[in-house]
Design a protein around this motif. Sequence first.
Motif: not given
Length: 594
Positions: A44, A47-48, A50-51, A324, A378
Amino acid sequence: MRDLLPLNEHPQEPPAPDDHSIAFHVTHSTQREVEVLHDQLLSWFAADPSLRPRDIVVMVPDIDTFSAAIHAVFDQHRKNDPRHIPFQIGDTRDRSVNPLLVALEWLLRLPQQRCRQSEVRDLLDVPALAARFGIHDDDLHTLGQWIDGAGVRWGLDGEHRAGLGLGAAGEQNARIFGVRRMLLGYASGAGARFGDIEPYGEVGGLDAALAGSLAQLVECLLAWRARLAEARTPAEWGVEARSLLAAFFDGREEGDRLTLAQLNEALQCWLEMTESGGFDEPVPLAVLREAWLSQIDQPTLNHQFVSGGVTFCTLMPMRAVPFRAVCLLGMNDGDFPRRTPQADFDLLALPGMSRPGDRSRRDDDRYLMLEALLAARDRLYVSWVGRNVRDNSEQPASVLVAQLRDYLRAGWKLDLSTITTEHALQPFSRRYFEQGGLRTYAREWRAAHGQGERAREADALPPYELEPGYRLTLAELASFMKQPARYFFRRRLAVMFNETEVIGEDEEPFAFDGLERYGLEDSLLDDGGVIEELDAVRQVLQARAERLAREGALPIGLIGQHWQEQLVKDLVPVREAWLRLCADFPDAAPKLVP
C-alpha cells in the motif's frame, strides 16, 4: 450483519476489477496473519505515497494474543531498512504483561495451584518478589540447578497434595522434600541420610544462603495457602490482601512501587463499594481476585491511541475514529463475537435470571464490527485463520465476516474469490516467488529457491552500515573482544545466542527411556566406594536403589518399588560377573605412553 445493513431491492453495480477497497485474507496461524499484513502494508505504501502509517489502524479481538507476533514481525527490520514500519500497540493489559501483577494473580489462585517447579521458578523471576526474599538475578541459575537436582517437581508438601485430592502421592518430589534435602546437604554434605531424607550435597559455600531464602519462600507459600482457603468478609479480605502484598513483594524499585500503590488504590475502591452497599457477608477468594484485579484490568481511553505509526488495538467502543485503512485481524469463528467467561457469583448467568435490556457481549461486538466498517475511508482489510496448521483443513470465519461476505455477494453480485487471497503455510513458500504468485517483501527467502550464480549472489552479505548516531560503548567493545564470533552473529546476522537455561521437569518420574535407565544403572554399579563381597551384591544394590528412591529419582509408590526390584534383579548378574573378573585380574593395566 444482514439485520444491520438491509439489502437493497435492486443489486448495485459490481466494482471495477482494480478496486481493492475491500480485501479478505486467509492464513494458517496468527503469526502468518501479521506477516501477511506487513507485506500488504508495504504494498500500500508503495502504491500510494500519500498513505502514512498513522493513517492505518489494526483492530483485533484480543491484543494480548497478537502482541508477541506483532513484535516478532514489525521489530525484525531496523529503522534504516526500507521495510521498517513504525507501530504502536495500545490496550495492553498490565495484568498480563506486568510481572508483579502476573505473580499476584498466581498467588491469589494458590489454594488451587499444583505449584509446579516451573511456576515457582517463574515467581523467582519477578524482581519485586525475588528482592523480598533476598535473591538476586545472579542467584537464579544456581538456585534453578539446586531445585532440579534436589528432585523438586510439584506440590508444596503432603497436606497441599491432599488438598488437591492427591494425598497418596506423599511428599516425594514436593517442594518441602527438596528443601529438606538441601538443608541436610548443607549441614552434613554428601554424608549419611537422616531418617528418610537423603542429603543433597551440592549446597555449600557462599551460596548456601540461597537454600534459606528458598525455605523461607516455601514457608510463606504454605502459610498463605491455608489463609487464602477460607471465606472472609470484604473487610477481612482487605487486611489479608495488604498483608499478602507486604509478605511477597518489595517495592524498592520505582515501577514496582507505583504498581503496589495502584493495587492498594484498587483494593480500597472495592472495599468502599462493598461498604456503601452494606455488604458484609463472607465471600470466597475468587470474589476478591476478580473484583480486585478487574479494577486494574479496566480498559481506559486516556492513553495515546493515535501515534505516528500503525496503531494496533483491541476492538472496543468509541473507536470509530475515521482512518484511511482499517484492518481487522483474528476474525475467527468462536473468537469474534467474543465469549465472556461467567463468574460463579454472576446471577445473570443463571438460567431464567436474564431480562430484556441486559447487556449482551455478542450484540456489542456486532455493533463494534459495524463501527469498524464505517470508520474505513479507503480500505477495509479482513483476515482470519481459515486453514488448519496441521492438516490444512478449512476453518470457518467469524459469523459476522460470513454475513458481510453474503451481503457483498448479494448486493453487488460480487465474485468473492477475486477479493479473497489464501496464503501459504510458510513465508518461504515457492508460491511467493513464482511468476504471478503471491506478494511478499521477504527477499531473504528468495535464495532458498535460487539457482547457481543467482543463489550465491543472494547469499552474500551486504556491506555493513552503522546506524545513524551509533556510538561504540565500552561494553560493546568488551563483548567483541571476549567472543568475536558471537558478536558477529548478533550484529551482522541478527542471531541471538541466549544463555543456557536450566529447564526442569514439572512431573515426577513415571517411566524411563533408554538413556535415563542407563543413568540409573550406572549409579547403581558405581565403584567409587569399597568393593563388596560376592555374596553381598544383592544387598548392596538394594541399598543403592533405596537411596535413589529417597533422592526422588524413582516413581512414587508401588511403581517405584517395582522399578527398584527390576533394576536390582537385572544388575545382580552383571555385578557378580564384574566382581569375578576383578578377582581374576586384581592388578590394574599399565598405562601405555606413546
